[in-house]
Scaffold this motif. Structure first.
Motif, PDB file in Angstrom:
ATOM      1  N   GLY A  88       0.795  -1.221   0.000  1.00 11.53           N
ATOM      2  CA  GLY A  88       0.000   0.000   0.000  1.00 11.53           C
ATOM      3  C   GLY A  88       0.828   1.271   0.000  1.00 11.53           C
ATOM      4  N   GLU A  89       0.116   2.378   0.144  1.00 14.59           N
ATOM      5  CA  GLU A  89       0.758   3.694   0.191  1.00 14.59           C
ATOM      6  C   GLU A  89       1.390   3.930   1.555  1.00 14.59           C
ATOM      7  OE1 GLU A  89       0.859   6.058  -2.392  1.00 14.59           O
ATOM      8  OE2 GLU A  89       0.322   4.181  -3.409  1.00 14.59           O
ATOM      9  N   PRO A  90       2.448   4.738   1.615  1.00 11.98           N
ATOM     10  CA  PRO A  90       2.960   5.195   2.899  1.00 11.98           C
ATOM     11  C   PRO A  90       1.902   6.051   3.580  1.00 11.98           C
ATOM     12  CG  PRO A  90       4.463   5.749   1.098  1.00 11.98           C
ATOM     13  CD  PRO A  90       3.202   5.253   0.482  1.00 11.98           C
ATOM     14  N   PRO A  91       1.895   6.158   4.902  1.00 17.56           N
ATOM     15  CA  PRO A  91       2.924   5.611   5.803  1.00 17.56           C
ATOM     16  C   PRO A  91       2.731   4.141   6.139  1.00 17.56           C
ATOM     17  CG  PRO A  91       1.291   6.825   7.073  1.00 17.56           C
ATOM     18  CD  PRO A  91       0.878   6.937   5.629  1.00 17.56           C
ATOM     19  N   ARG A  99       9.475   3.648  11.907  1.00 14.13           N
ATOM     20  CA  ARG A  99       8.701   3.967  13.102  1.00 14.13           C
ATOM     21  C   ARG A  99       7.310   4.478  12.719  1.00 14.13           C
ATOM     22  NH1 ARG A  99      10.768   4.380  18.206  1.00 14.13           N
ATOM     23  NH2 ARG A  99      12.882   4.653  17.438  1.00 14.13           N
ATOM     24  N   GLU A 100       7.268   5.295  11.682  1.00 15.15           N
ATOM     25  CA  GLU A 100       5.958   5.784  11.245  1.00 15.15           C
ATOM     26  C   GLU A 100       5.102   4.662  10.683  1.00 15.15           C
ATOM     27  OE1 GLU A 100       5.997   9.255   8.720  1.00 15.15           O
ATOM     28  OE2 GLU A 100       7.653  10.116   9.895  1.00 15.15           O
ATOM     29  N   ARG A 101       5.741   3.748   9.986  1.00 13.06           N
ATOM     30  CA  ARG A 101       4.989   2.609   9.447  1.00 13.06           C
ATOM     31  C   ARG A 101       4.413   1.771  10.581  1.00 13.06           C
ATOM     32  NH1 ARG A 101       7.864  -0.894   5.037  1.00 13.06           N
ATOM     33  NH2 ARG A 101       5.705  -1.576   4.759  1.00 13.06           N
ATOM     34  N   LEU A 102       5.185   1.641  11.638  1.00  8.25           N
ATOM     35  CA  LEU A 102       4.735   0.841  12.772  1.00  8.25           C
ATOM     36  C   LEU A 102       3.519   1.493  13.437  1.00  8.25           C
ATOM     37  CD1 LEU A 102       5.430  -1.750  14.104  1.00  8.25           C
ATOM     38  CD2 LEU A 102       7.158  -0.588  15.488  1.00  8.25           C
ATOM     39  N   ALA A 143       8.161  -7.351  13.257  1.00  3.53           N
ATOM     40  CA  ALA A 143       9.538  -7.691  13.614  1.00  3.53           C
ATOM     41  C   ALA A 143      10.533  -7.073  12.625  1.00  3.53           C
ATOM     42  CB  ALA A 143       9.712  -9.213  13.662  1.00  3.53           C
ATOM     43  N   LEU A 144      10.182  -7.093  11.350  1.00  2.00           N
ATOM     44  CA  LEU A 144      11.091  -6.507  10.355  1.00  2.00           C
ATOM     45  C   LEU A 144      11.244  -5.006  10.576  1.00  2.00           C
ATOM     46  CD1 LEU A 144      10.063  -8.441   7.117  1.00  2.00           C
ATOM     47  CD2 LEU A 144      12.139  -8.702   8.503  1.00  2.00           C
ATOM     48  N   LEU A 145      10.138  -4.341  10.873  1.00  2.00           N
ATOM     49  CA  LEU A 145      10.223  -2.907  11.134  1.00  2.00           C
ATOM     50  C   LEU A 145      11.078  -2.613  12.362  1.00  2.00           C
ATOM     51  CD1 LEU A 145       6.559  -1.745  10.395  1.00  2.00           C
ATOM     52  CD2 LEU A 145       8.598  -1.404   8.980  1.00  2.00           C
ATOM     53  N   LEU A 146      10.895  -3.427  13.398  1.00  2.00           N
ATOM     54  CA  LEU A 146      11.677  -3.222  14.614  1.00  2.00           C
ATOM     55  C   LEU A 146      13.164  -3.398  14.327  1.00  2.00           C
ATOM     56  CD1 LEU A 146       9.448  -5.052  17.252  1.00  2.00           C
ATOM     57  CD2 LEU A 146       9.952  -2.596  17.151  1.00  2.00           C
ATOM     58  N   ARG A 147      13.456  -4.429  13.562  1.00  2.00           N
ATOM     59  CA  ARG A 147      14.855  -4.687  13.232  1.00  2.00           C
ATOM     60  C   ARG A 147      15.439  -3.528  12.423  1.00  2.00           C
ATOM     61  NH1 ARG A 147      16.161 -10.104  13.752  1.00  2.00           N
ATOM     62  NH2 ARG A 147      16.599  -9.152  15.756  1.00  2.00           N
ATOM     63  N   GLU A 148      14.584  -2.942  11.589  1.00  2.00           N
ATOM     64  CA  GLU A 148      15.013  -1.810  10.788  1.00  2.00           C
ATOM     65  C   GLU A 148      15.341  -0.616  11.698  1.00  2.00           C
ATOM     66  OE1 GLU A 148      13.174   0.457   6.924  1.00  2.00           O
ATOM     67  OE2 GLU A 148      12.273  -1.474   7.472  1.00  2.00           O
ATOM     68  N   ILE A 149      14.536  -0.475  12.749  1.00  2.00           N
ATOM     69  CA  ILE A 149      14.764   0.632  13.679  1.00  2.00           C
ATOM     70  C   ILE A 149      16.043   0.405  14.477  1.00  2.00           C
ATOM     71  CG2 ILE A 149      13.876   1.776  15.745  1.00  2.00           C
ATOM     72  CD1 ILE A 149      11.044   1.217  14.665  1.00  2.00           C
ATOM     73  N   ASP A 150      16.209  -0.820  14.939  1.00  2.00           N
ATOM     74  CA  ASP A 150      17.406  -1.142  15.725  1.00  2.00           C
ATOM     75  C   ASP A 150      17.808  -2.585  15.462  1.00  2.00           C
ATOM     76  OD1 ASP A 150      19.344  -1.787  17.497  1.00  2.00           O
ATOM     77  OD2 ASP A 150      18.208  -1.307  19.305  1.00  2.00           O
ATOM     78  N   VAL A 191       2.384   6.213  21.702  1.00  2.00           N
ATOM     79  CA  VAL A 191       3.328   6.454  22.790  1.00  2.00           C
ATOM     80  C   VAL A 191       4.266   5.265  22.952  1.00  2.00           C
ATOM     81  CG1 VAL A 191       3.528   6.638  25.293  1.00  2.00           C
ATOM     82  CG2 VAL A 191       1.905   8.082  24.068  1.00  2.00           C
ATOM     83  N   LEU A 192       3.672   4.084  22.904  1.00  2.00           N
ATOM     84  CA  LEU A 192       4.466   2.873  23.064  1.00  2.00           C
ATOM     85  C   LEU A 192       5.528   2.774  21.975  1.00  2.00           C
ATOM     86  CD1 LEU A 192       3.585   1.187  25.402  1.00  2.00           C
ATOM     87  CD2 LEU A 192       2.643  -0.491  23.821  1.00  2.00           C
ATOM     88  N   VAL A 193       5.094   2.974  20.739  1.00  2.00           N
ATOM     89  CA  VAL A 193       5.995   2.783  19.611  1.00  2.00           C
ATOM     90  C   VAL A 193       7.018   3.924  19.510  1.00  2.00           C
ATOM     91  CG1 VAL A 193       6.119   2.659  17.107  1.00  2.00           C
ATOM     92  CG2 VAL A 193       4.373   1.381  18.334  1.00  2.00           C
TER      93      VAL A 193
END
Lengths: 205, 205
Positions: A88-91, A99-102, A143-150, A191-193
């Motif tokens: 899909g489209e961002p975000p 982080r925005e995707r999450l 999980a992939l997004l998290l890994r991307e963040i850190d 807030v969590l993310v």
DNA sequence: CTACTAAACGGACCACGGTCCAGTTGTCTG
DNA sequence: CAGACAACTGGACCGTGGTCCGTTTAGTAG
């Protein structure tokens, strides 16, 4: 040795028999209609079988359990969400910062809960949903997004942990018993993310 | 050993009849023993009633549901945890900074899960635990700590959201299906709490 | 068309959680 | 002590999710 030497390796399963396919559609249709009309908690499996013009054994042979049937009925909506975060489209889709995707993912999931919480909750009995295909896809995405963040974080465990706050059981409780609207829940997710993986680590206790 | 309360609040209800009290103890004892011997999922309510030498009606009159019975059997351990964060030593008890107390709370809860996950899970059917007294106490504790960290935050919703990641269903799944050890789970909790309310807020979506 | 087989079928059956209610028993009052 | 009543009791009963297994049928090979 009456074994046929076919070796049907590629064709992993024989195609579904036409009567079986027809009955599957009948069951899904009846279940969707009844769940929608009276709410999932007010419909028994016997009623669904009757409405579908099918024996109870057939119903359970196809879907295995009530929770799995509920999940199957929802698969269309789940697939839509999945499509959204994969292509899909961002975000929500690719292109935005992870982080925005999450955050967008959580909001989309909360919208889905807002529309179908009872049905999703019906699939969450005894942790059954944790083994389902839609859950696996979402977890992998998170999980992939998290890994991307850190890249150093424990993405697997964190993904499950974060997803727990998007469960239907919790959503129903917060909405009905605690009167928390959709916007507040989205705010909490954000807030969590926002915070996750941002603070400097301290020593494990 | 439930010692008689010194101050019988307002004596709102007539005192429990002696035969009823005796039966309650019998039931709790039998349930605790059977759950412990064979695991909660392998013990039916009929068996508990039989082992307690009591009718099924009595069992349900006392405890209302299987989930509530499981919660009651656990109340001793829950009370211990509660005592710990209300009057215990820092960092769990008063004295430490709120963020550290929150981390310690999660770790203590995970230790409790590690010891009694199946039993706690038996109390989590259909969101029943969300209305229980022990859950309310924990939620209040977490909300107060969150408010202490950031008086402007939505402590109520965030508390429920954070607590969801300490649910028994999720714990069992992570432990059994995902092979995640206690330390990893504690680490994920810590990451979550370290970050929460630390990032600068962004605009709601 | 006939013969054959794996798959699908359906409803009787089961165990379980939970309810109901007619009968019993503890406790309180006079 | 007797009488009255609320609380307690137990087990028959119910609907449900889920299983079992003898029967039927779609598909295929000859």
């Amino acid at each position: 040795m009456s074994e046929p030497l076919e070796l049907p390796v590629i064709q992993s399963q024989r195609a579904e028999r036409t009567d079986a396919a027809r009955n599957r559609e009948r069951i899904l249709g009846a279940a969707r209609r009844l769940f929608d009309e009276r709410g999932p908690s007010c419909v028994s499996m016997d009623e669904i079988a009757d409405a579908a013009g099918v024996g109870k054994g057939t119903l359970f042979r196809r879907f295995g359990s009530r929770a799995a049937l509920a999940t199957a009925v929802l698969s269309e909506n789940e697939a839509e969400l999945q499509e959204g975060f994969i292509r899909g489209e961002p975000p929500l889709g690719p292109g935005a910062p992870p982080r925005e995707r999450l955050i967008a993912f959580g909001c989309a999931r909360l919208d889905l809960l807002d529309a179908h919480a009872e049905l999703i909750a019906a699939g969450e009995v005894a942790g059954a949903h944790l083994d389902s295909e839609p859950y696996a896809a979402s977890r992998l995405h998170v999980a992939l997004l998290l890994r991307e963040i850190d890249p150093a974080c424990d993405a697997e465990v964190l993904a499950d942990t974060l997803m727990a706050s998007l469960s239907a059981g919790l959503f129903l409780y917060q909405r009905d018993a605690r009167q928390a609207g959709l916007e507040r829940l989205k705010g909490a997710w954000q807030v969590l993310v926002e915070g996750a993986l941002k603070a400097e680590q301290v020593q494990p206790v």
